[in-house]
Design a protein around this motif. Sequence first.
Motif, PDB file in Angstrom:
ATOM      1  N   MET A   1      50.489  32.026  69.560  1.00 35.98           N
ATOM      2  CA  MET A   1      51.071  30.599  69.827  1.00 35.98           C
ATOM      3  C   MET A   1      51.550  29.682  68.484  1.00 35.98           C
ATOM      4  SD  MET A   1      48.906  28.913  71.194  1.00 35.98           S
ATOM      5  CE  MET A   1      47.976  29.950  72.715  1.00 35.98           C
ATOM      6  N   THR A   2      51.831  30.549  67.676  1.00 35.07           N
ATOM      7  CA  THR A   2      52.420  29.896  66.699  1.00 35.07           C
ATOM      8  C   THR A   2      53.812  29.248  66.885  1.00 35.07           C
ATOM      9  OG1 THR A   2      52.940  31.976  65.647  1.00 35.07           O
ATOM     10  CG2 THR A   2      51.056  30.794  65.026  1.00 35.07           C
ATOM     11  N   ASP A   3      54.164  30.204  68.154  1.00 33.14           N
ATOM     12  CA  ASP A   3      55.233  29.434  69.046  1.00 33.14           C
ATOM     13  C   ASP A   3      55.207  28.305  69.870  1.00 33.14           C
ATOM     14  OD1 ASP A   3      57.091  31.660  67.963  1.00 33.14           O
ATOM     15  OD2 ASP A   3      56.578  32.995  69.488  1.00 33.14           O
ATOM     16  N   PHE A   4      54.604  27.824  69.672  1.00 36.55           N
ATOM     17  CA  PHE A   4      53.981  26.710  70.533  1.00 36.55           C
ATOM     18  C   PHE A   4      54.260  24.917  69.721  1.00 36.55           C
ATOM     19  CE2 PHE A   4      51.980  29.440  73.187  1.00 36.55           C
ATOM     20  CZ  PHE A   4      52.779  29.198  74.577  1.00 36.55           C
ATOM     21  N   SER A   5      53.893  23.811  70.300  1.00 40.21           N
ATOM     22  CA  SER A   5      54.055  22.712  69.572  1.00 40.21           C
ATOM     23  C   SER A   5      52.861  21.648  68.910  1.00 40.21           C
ATOM     24  CB  SER A   5      54.852  21.725  69.956  1.00 40.21           C
ATOM     25  OG  SER A   5      53.951  21.174  71.508  1.00 40.21           O
ATOM     26  N   PHE A   6      52.844  21.170  67.686  1.00 41.26           N
ATOM     27  CA  PHE A   6      51.625  21.325  67.428  1.00 41.26           C
ATOM     28  C   PHE A   6      50.571  20.413  68.673  1.00 41.26           C
ATOM     29  CE2 PHE A   6      48.476  18.410  65.373  1.00 41.26           C
ATOM     30  CZ  PHE A   6      48.022  18.912  64.095  1.00 41.26           C
ATOM     31  N   ASP A   7      51.400  20.033  69.295  1.00 41.94           N
ATOM     32  CA  ASP A   7      49.843  19.342  70.444  1.00 41.94           C
ATOM     33  C   ASP A   7      49.625  20.434  71.510  1.00 41.94           C
ATOM     34  OD1 ASP A   7      50.718  16.981  69.447  1.00 41.94           O
ATOM     35  OD2 ASP A   7      51.637  16.314  71.602  1.00 41.94           O
ATOM     36  N   THR A   8      49.848  21.094  71.845  1.00 43.06           N
ATOM     37  CA  THR A   8      49.447  23.049  72.307  1.00 43.06           C
ATOM     38  C   THR A   8      49.076  23.354  71.921  1.00 43.06           C
ATOM     39  OG1 THR A   8      52.059  22.841  73.698  1.00 43.06           O
ATOM     40  CG2 THR A   8      50.611  24.645  73.859  1.00 43.06           C
ATOM     41  N   LEU A   9      49.209  23.623  70.078  1.00 43.31           N
ATOM     42  CA  LEU A   9      48.326  24.289  69.743  1.00 43.31           C
ATOM     43  C   LEU A   9      46.651  23.970  69.913  1.00 43.31           C
ATOM     44  CD1 LEU A   9      50.925  25.135  66.037  1.00 43.31           C
ATOM     45  CD2 LEU A   9      49.792  26.990  68.755  1.00 43.31           C
ATOM     46  N   GLN A  10      47.086  22.029  69.295  1.00 44.24           N
ATOM     47  CA  GLN A  10      45.457  21.793  69.359  1.00 44.24           C
ATOM     48  C   GLN A  10      44.812  21.448  70.457  1.00 44.24           C
ATOM     49  OE1 GLN A  10      46.369  17.962  68.256  1.00 44.24           O
ATOM     50  NE2 GLN A  10      46.824  16.986  70.607  1.00 44.24           N
ATOM     51  N   VAL A  11      45.538  22.253  71.264  1.00 45.89           N
ATOM     52  CA  VAL A  11      44.216  22.725  72.306  1.00 45.89           C
ATOM     53  C   VAL A  11      44.112  24.036  73.038  1.00 45.89           C
ATOM     54  CG1 VAL A  11      44.296  21.848  75.013  1.00 45.89           C
ATOM     55  CG2 VAL A  11      44.924  20.096  73.201  1.00 45.89           C
ATOM     56  N   HIS A  12      44.968  24.768  72.457  1.00 42.91           N
ATOM     57  CA  HIS A  12      44.709  26.407  72.772  1.00 42.91           C
ATOM     58  C   HIS A  12      44.643  27.139  71.783  1.00 42.91           C
ATOM     59  CE1 HIS A  12      46.099  25.762  76.793  1.00 42.91           C
ATOM     60  NE2 HIS A  12      46.781  24.476  76.725  1.00 42.91           N
ATOM     61  N   ALA A  13      45.244  27.303  70.533  1.00 43.31           N
ATOM     62  CA  ALA A  13      44.680  27.584  69.501  1.00 43.31           C
ATOM     63  C   ALA A  13      43.776  28.305  69.237  1.00 43.31           C
ATOM     64  CB  ALA A  13      45.551  27.208  68.748  1.00 43.31           C
ATOM     65  N   GLY A  14      43.312  29.418  69.370  1.00 43.37           N
ATOM     66  CA  GLY A  14      42.417  29.944  68.792  1.00 43.37           C
ATOM     67  C   GLY A  14      41.445  30.044  70.362  1.00 43.37           C
ATOM     68  N   ALA A  15      41.541  29.421  71.178  1.00 43.55           N
ATOM     69  CA  ALA A  15      40.774  30.066  72.819  1.00 43.55           C
ATOM     70  C   ALA A  15      41.545  30.521  73.482  1.00 43.55           C
ATOM     71  CB  ALA A  15      40.371  28.314  73.153  1.00 43.55           C
ATOM     72  N   GLU A  16      40.858  31.819  74.010  1.00 42.21           N
ATOM     73  CA  GLU A  16      40.386  32.258  75.726  1.00 42.21           C
ATOM     74  C   GLU A  16      40.074  32.143  76.469  1.00 42.21           C
ATOM     75  OE1 GLU A  16      44.192  33.267  75.770  1.00 42.21           O
ATOM     76  OE2 GLU A  16      44.589  33.842  73.810  1.00 42.21           O
ATOM     77  N   PRO A  17      39.953  32.374  78.008  1.00 45.52           N
ATOM     78  CA  PRO A  17      38.966  32.245  78.754  1.00 45.52           C
ATOM     79  C   PRO A  17      37.838  33.580  78.355  1.00 45.52           C
ATOM     80  CG  PRO A  17      40.512  31.996  79.790  1.00 45.52           C
ATOM     81  CD  PRO A  17      41.284  32.598  78.278  1.00 45.52           C
ATOM     82  N   ASP A  18      36.690  32.719  78.230  1.00 47.57           N
ATOM     83  CA  ASP A  18      35.545  33.419  77.913  1.00 47.57           C
ATOM     84  C   ASP A  18      35.518  34.683  78.492  1.00 47.57           C
ATOM     85  OD1 ASP A  18      32.865  34.445  76.669  1.00 47.57           O
ATOM     86  OD2 ASP A  18      31.849  34.397  78.093  1.00 47.57           O
ATOM     87  N   PRO A  19      35.603  36.379  77.941  1.00 50.43           N
ATOM     88  CA  PRO A  19      35.901  37.042  78.677  1.00 50.43           C
ATOM     89  C   PRO A  19      34.576  37.782  80.087  1.00 50.43           C
ATOM     90  CG  PRO A  19      35.474  37.762  76.417  1.00 50.43           C
ATOM     91  CD  PRO A  19      36.024  36.455  76.870  1.00 50.43           C
ATOM     92  N   ALA A  20      33.272  37.584  79.308  1.00 52.94           N
ATOM     93  CA  ALA A  20      31.830  37.708  80.052  1.00 52.94           C
ATOM     94  C   ALA A  20      32.333  36.870  81.331  1.00 52.94           C
ATOM     95  CB  ALA A  20      30.695  37.768  79.132  1.00 52.94           C
ATOM     96  N   THR A  21      32.089  35.485  80.895  1.00 48.62           N
ATOM     97  CA  THR A  21      32.104  34.223  82.492  1.00 48.62           C
ATOM     98  C   THR A  21      33.364  33.870  82.889  1.00 48.62           C
ATOM     99  OG1 THR A  21      32.264  32.969  80.874  1.00 48.62           O
ATOM    100  CG2 THR A  21      29.581  33.933  81.277  1.00 48.62           C
ATOM    101  N   GLY A  22      34.437  33.709  81.816  1.00 48.07           N
ATOM    102  CA  GLY A  22      35.576  32.966  82.280  1.00 48.07           C
ATOM    103  C   GLY A  22      35.829  31.633  81.818  1.00 48.07           C
ATOM    104  N   ALA A  23      34.590  31.329  80.928  1.00 46.12           N
ATOM    105  CA  ALA A  23      34.792  30.239  80.610  1.00 46.12           C
ATOM    106  C   ALA A  23      35.813  29.017  79.852  1.00 46.12           C
ATOM    107  CB  ALA A  23      33.622  29.498  79.883  1.00 46.12           C
ATOM    108  N   ARG A  24      36.196  28.221  80.481  1.00 44.34           N
ATOM    109  CA  ARG A  24      37.556  28.010  79.999  1.00 44.34           C
ATOM    110  C   ARG A  24      37.784  27.119  78.263  1.00 44.34           C
ATOM    111  NH1 ARG A  24      41.456  28.377  78.016  1.00 44.34           N
ATOM    112  NH2 ARG A  24      43.538  28.024  78.379  1.00 44.34           N
TER     113      ARG A  24
END
Length: 427
Positions: A1-24
């Motif tokens: 994930m660290t290969d992405f730009s700042f604008d992408t990291l501020q939205v996506h870093a540390g966050a994956e769809p919830d494995p139990a529900t798929g919540a984005r």
Amino acid sequence: MTDFSFDTLQVHAGAEPDPATGARQVPIYQTTAYVFKDADHAARLFNLQEVGYIYSRLTNPTISALASRIAALEGGAGAVCCSSGHAAQIMALFPLMGPGLNIVASTRLYGGTITQFGLTMKRFGWGCTFVDFDDTAAIEAAVDENTRAIFCESISNPGGYITDLDAVAKVADKLGLPLIVDNTLASPYLCRPIEHGATLVVHSTTKYLTGNGTVMGGAIVDSGKFDWSASDKFPSLSAPEPAYHGLKFHEALGPMAYTFHSIAIGLRDLGMTMNPQAAHYTLMGIETLSLRMEKHVANAKAVAEWLEKDPRIDYVTWAGLPSSPWHDRVAKICPKGAGALFTVAVKGGYDACVKLVDNLKLFSHVANLGDARSLIIHPASTTHRQLSEEQQVAAGAAPGVVRLSIGIEDVADLIADLDQALTAATA
């Protein structure tokens, strides 16, 4: 994930769809404890042999997502979130300090930090020497055999002074000490202190990271680059830890040693825990950090330039102005802008400042900064009131100045509000 730009990291870093529900969006995990798979699983977690969740005073999935995002934005190895910016400062120092030890800190700090370091820390047996960080020789001279860290702000509160982080980092490296930088006012969008030699970065996430004045929080980011075992100065990280059967954190965990110590020891014993709802609000705020900071800086530039030309004003301290003594540091330390917080000296002194505050209609008079709304305060009578006048002047909070935190409103409206209030204040 660290290969992405700042604008992408501020939205996506540390966050994956919830494995139990798929919540984005990252869910708010409003729970105090977590079920272990079996007795062996519980034992491995408690022995730090496996990463997972035990109790929300230590770790929580929502808070972990926020910590990972902040670490990614700062370019750090890991991060720990806690209950406030002031908590983050104590948490940052906790693994390094002990009775009789001290730090060297900049004179240009938030008034509450000066009080925390200069007075409150004495109750722990910790000392602090305040030095003008433009004088690197003075920093070095203030360090003694009991010094364990050097501390400054990237952009100082309240004056908007920009620290020459590269020069300070050279001193810290020479002396074998960690450099701790409070990056609250710049945010990682404007400044990344680790790239300038910082060991640790602290934040009041209450400010620009959340950006809407809703929740308290703090964070500590570790660069993962400091050799905690190079000397015997940092036994909490280099020596056997009795609470973990003699585990040597740095030897066992390498670049993640400080982060794991701050969770396993710091949060465990100090309990300065962030709540999951605050983490959720901050995660949502960070998603628009770059957009907001660009608007903050653009508005600050327009307001500062207008104020500097106004005959009712003595001076403006925004470092983005060519007249600022720190203007040459902007391109090096904060290449995307000098921030949106600065002080303004009003002709008429203390009394005129109070009248200005009382006559503003759009600016909010609050003890906060980094909000989407424009804010004002008179530091000498509020945030820096507990300091002597000499300390106030050194901190950039002289009696005749007000502090502005410029928001993201229409800048013409902000200037009109300041104009009418200045007329009333200096009549």
